[in-house]
Design a protein around this motif. Structure first.
Motif, PDB file in Angstrom:
ATOM      1  N   ARG A   6     -43.386  -3.497 -20.310  1.00  0.00           N
ATOM      2  CA  ARG A   6     -43.119  -4.907 -20.583  1.00  0.00           C
ATOM      3  C   ARG A   6     -44.266  -5.762 -20.079  1.00  0.00           C
ATOM      4  O   ARG A   6     -44.831  -5.500 -19.029  1.00  0.00           O
ATOM      5  CB  ARG A   6     -41.843  -5.378 -19.888  1.00  0.00           C
ATOM      6  CG  ARG A   6     -40.610  -4.849 -20.531  1.00  0.00           C
ATOM      7  CD  ARG A   6     -39.393  -5.448 -19.848  1.00  0.00           C
ATOM      8  NE  ARG A   6     -38.212  -4.879 -20.426  1.00  0.00           N
ATOM      9  CZ  ARG A   6     -37.327  -5.577 -21.121  1.00  0.00           C
ATOM     10  NH1 ARG A   6     -37.491  -6.858 -21.281  1.00  0.00           N
ATOM     11  NH2 ARG A   6     -36.288  -4.990 -21.638  1.00  0.00           N
ATOM     12  N   ILE A   8     -45.579  -8.761 -18.136  1.00  0.00           N
ATOM     13  CA  ILE A   8     -45.037  -9.497 -17.004  1.00  0.00           C
ATOM     14  C   ILE A   8     -45.759 -10.820 -16.874  1.00  0.00           C
ATOM     15  O   ILE A   8     -46.978 -10.876 -16.776  1.00  0.00           O
ATOM     16  CB  ILE A   8     -45.186  -8.701 -15.687  1.00  0.00           C
ATOM     17  CG1 ILE A   8     -44.481  -7.342 -15.801  1.00  0.00           C
ATOM     18  CG2 ILE A   8     -44.673  -9.492 -14.498  1.00  0.00           C
ATOM     19  CD1 ILE A   8     -42.997  -7.398 -15.965  1.00  0.00           C
ATOM     20  N   HIS A  13     -42.989 -12.632 -12.330  1.00  0.00           N
ATOM     21  CA  HIS A  13     -42.870 -11.175 -12.344  1.00  0.00           C
ATOM     22  C   HIS A  13     -41.938 -10.605 -11.283  1.00  0.00           C
ATOM     23  O   HIS A  13     -41.315  -9.580 -11.495  1.00  0.00           O
ATOM     24  CB  HIS A  13     -44.251 -10.517 -12.254  1.00  0.00           C
ATOM     25  CG  HIS A  13     -44.742 -10.333 -10.855  1.00  0.00           C
ATOM     26  ND1 HIS A  13     -45.304 -11.342 -10.133  1.00  0.00           N
ATOM     27  CD2 HIS A  13     -44.722  -9.237 -10.060  1.00  0.00           C
ATOM     28  CE1 HIS A  13     -45.628 -10.886  -8.934  1.00  0.00           C
ATOM     29  NE2 HIS A  13     -45.299  -9.632  -8.873  1.00  0.00           N
ATOM     30  N   PHE A  16     -37.852 -11.273 -12.619  1.00  0.00           N
ATOM     31  CA  PHE A  16     -37.265 -10.832 -13.876  1.00  0.00           C
ATOM     32  C   PHE A  16     -36.835  -9.386 -13.748  1.00  0.00           C
ATOM     33  O   PHE A  16     -37.548  -8.552 -13.235  1.00  0.00           O
ATOM     34  CB  PHE A  16     -38.253 -10.973 -15.032  1.00  0.00           C
ATOM     35  CG  PHE A  16     -38.374 -12.382 -15.494  1.00  0.00           C
ATOM     36  CD1 PHE A  16     -37.328 -12.981 -16.171  1.00  0.00           C
ATOM     37  CD2 PHE A  16     -39.504 -13.115 -15.215  1.00  0.00           C
ATOM     38  CE1 PHE A  16     -37.424 -14.289 -16.577  1.00  0.00           C
ATOM     39  CE2 PHE A  16     -39.604 -14.426 -15.617  1.00  0.00           C
ATOM     40  CZ  PHE A  16     -38.557 -15.010 -16.303  1.00  0.00           C
ATOM     41  N   HIS A  52     -38.191 -11.440 -21.144  1.00  0.00           N
ATOM     42  CA  HIS A  52     -37.776 -11.308 -19.747  1.00  0.00           C
ATOM     43  C   HIS A  52     -36.325 -11.777 -19.617  1.00  0.00           C
ATOM     44  O   HIS A  52     -35.979 -12.839 -20.111  1.00  0.00           O
ATOM     45  CB  HIS A  52     -38.663 -12.164 -18.848  1.00  0.00           C
ATOM     46  CG  HIS A  52     -40.122 -11.979 -19.132  1.00  0.00           C
ATOM     47  ND1 HIS A  52     -40.883 -11.012 -18.531  1.00  0.00           N
ATOM     48  CD2 HIS A  52     -40.958 -12.634 -19.982  1.00  0.00           C
ATOM     49  CE1 HIS A  52     -42.127 -11.086 -18.984  1.00  0.00           C
ATOM     50  NE2 HIS A  52     -42.195 -12.048 -19.863  1.00  0.00           N
ATOM     51  N   ARG A  54     -33.302 -12.948 -17.100  1.00  0.00           N
ATOM     52  CA  ARG A  54     -33.138 -13.494 -15.749  1.00  0.00           C
ATOM     53  C   ARG A  54     -31.736 -14.039 -15.593  1.00  0.00           C
ATOM     54  O   ARG A  54     -31.230 -14.721 -16.487  1.00  0.00           O
ATOM     55  CB  ARG A  54     -34.170 -14.612 -15.527  1.00  0.00           C
ATOM     56  CG  ARG A  54     -33.969 -15.413 -14.259  1.00  0.00           C
ATOM     57  CD  ARG A  54     -34.599 -14.739 -13.047  1.00  0.00           C
ATOM     58  NE  ARG A  54     -34.072 -15.270 -11.813  1.00  0.00           N
ATOM     59  CZ  ARG A  54     -34.459 -16.378 -11.209  1.00  0.00           C
ATOM     60  NH1 ARG A  54     -35.403 -17.106 -11.715  1.00  0.00           N
ATOM     61  NH2 ARG A  54     -33.900 -16.743 -10.080  1.00  0.00           N
TER      62      ARG A  54
END
Length: 189
Positions: A6, A8, A13, A16, A52, A54
């Motif tokens: 992935r 970042i 970074h 996530f 991402h 979160r």
């Protein structure tokens, strides 16, 4: 880039992380975002490995007022308050957003600092897609990046037209191409 492949975003970074256990697939959630509306199932799958995830807790700040923004969030679950500071210096909730609302999509093209703060109204999961993600796609898959940019431009145009209409309805005068004020009743002026 993380070990999982992935991209970042250096700004985020360390916070996530993938969250599992949701009924809808990530690709399905991404397909509901208008700026990804031209993407094929294969492209949505590829995008799902870049975005991402979160989770924000109640009251946690999602977007800080006055900070340059680097991308957008899609509310996948939960809700978020848009908070503005009053003239007296108090914070006031001016709107609440729910799935599948977007936050900050213009930040993919413009990193102007936010005039409002956005905070989680309840525990909420958001999907983030940031400018470094878009730049990576433009460099590695330009056709995919162009599809995203085309839809982003269309969404920005729709949003600006909606804001323009609201301002006109509120009585703000606008000058038309022939020099006349638009949205003003000439019998009142």
């Amino acid at each position: 880039m993380s070990k999982s492949g992935r991209i970042i975003d250096p700004e985020w970074h360390n916070i996530f992380r993938d969250q599992g256990g949701y009924e809808d697939k990530l690709e399905d959630a991404l397909a509901r975002i208008p700026i990804f509306g031209l993407l094929s199932a294969r492209e949505l799958d590829m995008l799902s490995r870049i975005v991402h995830i979160r989770t924000f807790t109640v009251g946690e700040v999602i977007i800080r007022r006055g900070v340059e923004q680097s991308g957008l969030y899609l509310i996948r679950t939960g809700s978020a308050h848009i908070v503005q500071r009053t003239k007296e210096g108090n914070d006031e909730i001016i709107a609440t957003l729910y799935p599948p609302d977007l936050l900050g999509e213009f930040a993919l093209l413009d990193s102007t600092p936010r005039s409002s703060m956005v905070s989680a109204a309840e525990t909420s999961e958001l999907i983030g897609f940031f400018k470094p993600d878009l730049i990576h796609i433009l460099e590695t898959k330009p056709d995919l990046g162009c599809k995203i940019l085309l839809r982003l431009a269309e969404e920005m145009s729709r949003s600006l037209n909606k804001d323009y209409s609201r301002l006109r309805e509120a009585g703000f005068p606008f000058i038309t191409g022939d020099g006349e004020e638009a949205g003003v009743d000439p019998t009142i002026a």
